[in-house]
Design a protein around this motif. Sequence first.
Motif, short mmCIF file in Angstrom:
data_model
loop_
_atom_site.label_atom_id
_atom_site.label_comp_id
_atom_site.label_asym_id
_atom_site.label_seq_id
_atom_site.Cartn_x
_atom_site.Cartn_y
_atom_site.Cartn_z
N ASN A 170 0.82 -1.21 0.00
CA ASN A 170 0.00 0.00 0.00
C ASN A 170 0.85 1.26 0.00
N LEU A 171 1.93 1.23 0.80
CA LEU A 171 2.82 2.39 0.86
C LEU A 171 3.46 2.65 -0.50
N LEU A 172 3.86 1.57 -1.14
CA LEU A 172 4.46 1.70 -2.48
C LEU A 172 3.46 2.32 -3.45
N TYR A 173 2.23 1.87 -3.33
CA TYR A 173 1.19 2.40 -4.20
C TYR A 173 1.06 3.91 -4.03
N LEU A 174 1.03 4.31 -2.76
CA LEU A 174 0.91 5.74 -2.46
C LEU A 174 2.11 6.51 -3.01
N ALA A 175 3.30 5.97 -2.79
CA ALA A 175 4.52 6.63 -3.25
C ALA A 175 4.50 6.83 -4.76
N ARG A 176 3.96 5.83 -5.49
CA ARG A 176 3.96 5.92 -6.95
C ARG A 176 2.96 6.96 -7.47
N GLN A 177 2.05 7.36 -6.60
CA GLN A 177 1.07 8.37 -7.02
C GLN A 177 1.67 9.78 -7.08
N ASP A 178 2.86 9.92 -6.46
CA ASP A 178 3.49 11.24 -6.37
C ASP A 178 3.90 11.72 -7.77
N ALA A 179 3.32 12.84 -8.21
CA ALA A 179 3.57 13.36 -9.57
C ALA A 179 4.99 13.88 -9.72
N ALA A 180 5.63 14.23 -8.61
CA ALA A 180 6.95 14.86 -8.68
C ALA A 180 8.09 13.86 -8.84
N LEU A 181 7.77 12.56 -8.95
CA LEU A 181 8.82 11.54 -9.03
C LEU A 181 9.63 11.65 -10.32
N THR A 182 10.95 11.41 -10.19
CA THR A 182 11.76 11.33 -11.41
C THR A 182 11.49 9.97 -12.04
N ALA A 183 11.79 9.87 -13.32
CA ALA A 183 11.58 8.61 -14.03
C ALA A 183 12.40 7.50 -13.38
N GLU A 184 13.59 7.86 -12.93
CA GLU A 184 14.46 6.86 -12.31
C GLU A 184 13.84 6.30 -11.04
N THR A 185 13.38 7.17 -10.18
CA THR A 185 12.76 6.74 -8.92
C THR A 185 11.51 5.91 -9.21
N ARG A 186 10.74 6.38 -10.20
CA ARG A 186 9.55 5.62 -10.55
C ARG A 186 9.92 4.20 -10.98
N GLY A 187 11.00 4.10 -11.73
CA GLY A 187 11.50 2.79 -12.16
C GLY A 187 11.83 1.90 -10.97
N TYR A 188 12.52 2.49 -9.96
CA TYR A 188 12.86 1.74 -8.76
C TYR A 188 11.61 1.25 -8.04
N LEU A 189 10.62 2.14 -7.94
CA LEU A 189 9.39 1.79 -7.23
C LEU A 189 8.63 0.68 -7.97
N ASP A 190 8.62 0.77 -9.31
CA ASP A 190 7.96 -0.27 -10.10
C ASP A 190 8.63 -1.63 -9.86
N LEU A 191 9.96 -1.57 -9.84
CA LEU A 191 10.72 -2.80 -9.62
C LEU A 191 10.41 -3.36 -8.23
N ALA A 192 10.41 -2.46 -7.24
CA ALA A 192 10.12 -2.87 -5.86
C ALA A 192 8.74 -3.50 -5.79
#
Length: 381
Positions: A170-192
């Motif tokens: 759930n926390l990951l889901y919330l984190a991925r909703q953040d519009a300010a994420l860089t593409a790199e961070t988003r990639g890490y979160l997707d992988l996680a």
Amino acid sequence: VTDTPQPDLRQRHDGIWFRLIADTLPAYVAYIDEHLNYVVANRMYQRQFGLPAEAFHDQPVAKVLGTSFENVRHHLEAALRGEPQHFETRMHSVEGDRYLSVTHLPDYDPDGHIRGLIIHGTDITERRRMEDTLKLSENALIQSEKLAAVGKLAASISHEINNPLEAVTNLLYLARQDAALTAETRGYLDLADRELARVSQVASHTLRFHRQSTRALTIAPETLLAEVLTLYSARLLNFGVRVHENYARSCTLTCYESEIRQVLNNLVGNAIEAMRTGGDLYLRSQPATHWTTGRPGIRITVGDTGSGMSLETQDHIFEAFYTTKGINGTGLGLWISRRIAHKHRGLLRVRSAENRGTVFSLWLPLALEASADIPWHAEIT
Ligand SMILES: Nc1ncnc2c1ncn2[C@@H]1O[C@H](COP(=O)(O)OP(=O)(O)O)[C@@H](O)[C@H]1O
Ligand SMILES: [Mg+2]
């Protein structure tokens, strides 16, 4: 005229009588002189080595026994020193290796000197085979106990990690909703997220089965399969898999619905994974009686035109943790599926040909038995 045979006739008579006894005895009988040469060997002994009676006269024991001689040499020597021997040994023979129970008895002349050995052996090959089989099934029992212990451990671990796992998801889901994420961070979160999905899949595989299922429902197999297909709709499209459905009408069964859905989920998932470059998925249901008990039931088949399996692989697919998918597999899908099938007093079978495809067929009885609560780790074959 007299009934008494002449001395030479009597001797001949005794000789024949002696041979008759020796040759019809279900045992190996031989006489060996003090230099370890054969004097006589009975018919069974001759047969063991595939030699005629004459071939034993004055032949060294070492020559006739060949490689088996070393197994008995010290027994022969001890018997010649006056110590009777009784032992079990393996002997090569023309019909393959045999296990023998052997006795060596010293034979004394009238002056009390040892002049030879009486050899007697009985074949205990069958008994030894039975003992070996017993030992094997004993090992299998130990194995299944180990498996049960491992299963319990896995169940309690997955229970412990399930709640934090859900929280992190759930926390990951919330984190991925953040519009300010860089593409790199988003990639890490997707992988996680993907890795986490794997962990929760392993956890739920063992946990879901361990949980007591209370809800037995009457349901049509196509209803369950439709839900499964929805789950996989993206992958079916991506891999280019065509689905062919064929369901006998008004075919319903009573089962623990979530468990049977889990089985179908595993079978369909495996079928799709075997068709990464496209193919045909065949789903069928039809009434079918149990092939030995004649109990009424339903057969659901999941067929694919994918990679298929070698016979070697087919030998292991129902074992826990057996997978050919490396880190992408858990090896738990079919193991759990077969247990669920057995819990329902059903059968899960496979037919497969390499590079041609695979068909899994799940037979389930129409109605549940009252005592469907077999411990999940029960070893049923
Ligand atoms: N439809 C299929 N076609 C080819 N191989 C299959 C199929 N279903 C199962 N297998 C083989 O059986 C193995 C075990 O399957 P399973 O227990 O579901 O574990 P996993 O899918 O995690 O590997 C797979 O790794 C695969 O080698
Ligand atoms: Mg699988």
